[in-house]
Design an enzyme around this catalytic site. Structure first.
Site, PDB file in Angstrom:
ATOM      1  N   HIS A  35     -19.294   7.686 -16.012  1.00  0.00           N
ATOM      2  CA  HIS A  35     -20.509   7.140 -16.645  1.00  0.00           C
ATOM      3  C   HIS A  35     -20.680   5.656 -16.319  1.00  0.00           C
ATOM      4  CE1 HIS A  35     -22.501  10.179 -19.034  1.00  0.00           C
ATOM      5  NE2 HIS A  35     -21.400  10.529 -19.650  1.00  0.00           N
ATOM      6  N   CYS A  80     -21.506  16.909 -22.451  1.00  0.00           N
ATOM      7  CA  CYS A  80     -21.838  15.493 -22.513  1.00  0.00           C
ATOM      8  C   CYS A  80     -22.879  15.284 -23.600  1.00  0.00           C
ATOM      9  CB  CYS A  80     -22.383  15.039 -21.157  1.00  0.00           C
ATOM     10  SG  CYS A  80     -22.781  13.288 -21.062  1.00  0.00           S
ATOM     11  N   HIS A  85     -14.411  11.558 -16.846  1.00  0.00           N
ATOM     12  CA  HIS A  85     -15.816  11.779 -17.212  1.00  0.00           C
ATOM     13  C   HIS A  85     -16.459  10.466 -17.669  1.00  0.00           C
ATOM     14  CE1 HIS A  85     -19.058  14.281 -19.245  1.00  0.00           C
ATOM     15  NE2 HIS A  85     -19.198  13.114 -19.861  1.00  0.00           N
ATOM     16  N   GLU A  86     -15.784   9.752 -18.575  1.00  0.00           N
ATOM     17  CA  GLU A  86     -16.358   8.523 -19.130  1.00  0.00           C
ATOM     18  C   GLU A  86     -16.382   7.387 -18.108  1.00  0.00           C
ATOM     19  OE1 GLU A  86     -18.025   8.735 -21.790  1.00  0.00           O
ATOM     20  OE2 GLU A  86     -17.238  10.676 -22.401  1.00  0.00           O
TER      21      GLU A  86
END
Length: 191
Positions: free
Chosen positions: A150, A104, A146-147
């Site tokens: 976020h 990241c 993953h994004e």
């Protein structure tokens, strides 16, 4: 600000653990955020010898909006274009989660073996406000999960915080070295 990558926030910045807001109207300000995101990824990549900038969520440049960009061809560093996902959400996932390495931009030099679904469906809107859906699998599915995490205030280390032997550090030669549990648990940066 000398370099676009200077906008990048990293742990322990608490904003990375805050939930992002939906984008209601795509304004010039939203377009500027997207341009800044792209410049940040590319500038970061240009500063790193052994890594490629694949994607970014706007929270990583301290803009709490549900905006994600993903490199169109992450296997080709010469292709510096991105696809934009505004208000992305996962509508379906499939298969048993598979562990693989993730890094990241907001957690410098730390990687982890993170379980993710191998197949997902995502819905979002593009920069013109047009809705779209995609089916993603493999690495793209991992990147999108993953994004999108976020945008929910979740960083990848949350998925592996209780797993021994799941954390790695990138050494100067570009190789991953496993971190011992004590080093991880006592890190003032991660937690």
């Amino acid at each position: 600000m000398a370099n676009p990558r200077d906008k990048l926030i990293t742990l322990p910045n608490p904003h990375l653990r805050q939930q992002s807001k939906r984008v209601g109207v795509i304004t010039k300000d939203i377009h500027k955020i997207i341009t800044d995101m792209e410049a940040t990824v590319l500038d970061w990549e240009d500063s790193r010898e052994h890594e490629v900038g694949v994607a970014l969520a706007s929270v990583q440049i301290d803009q709490l909006f549900k905006i994600v960009i993903v490199r169109n061809d992450y296997d080709n560093k010469e292709d510096r274009s991105f696809r934009v996902f505004i208000n992305p959400s996962i509508t379906k996932h499939g298969g048993e989660p598979i562990e693989d390495f993730e890094g990241c931009l907001s957690i410098q030099d730390i990687y982890g073996k993170v379980p993710r679904y191998p197949k997902i469906n995502v819905k979002a809107i593009d920069i013109y406000g047009k809705p779209f859906r995609i089916a993603a699998e493999g690495f793209l599915a991992r990147v999108l999960q993953h994004e999108i995490d976020h945008t929910k205030g979740i960083v990848f280390i949350e998925h592996i915080k209780d797993k021994s032997n799941a954390f790695f550090k990138l050494n100067p030669d570009g190789n991953l070295e496993q971190l011992d549990d004590k080093t991880v648990q006592n890190s003032h940066i991660l937690w």
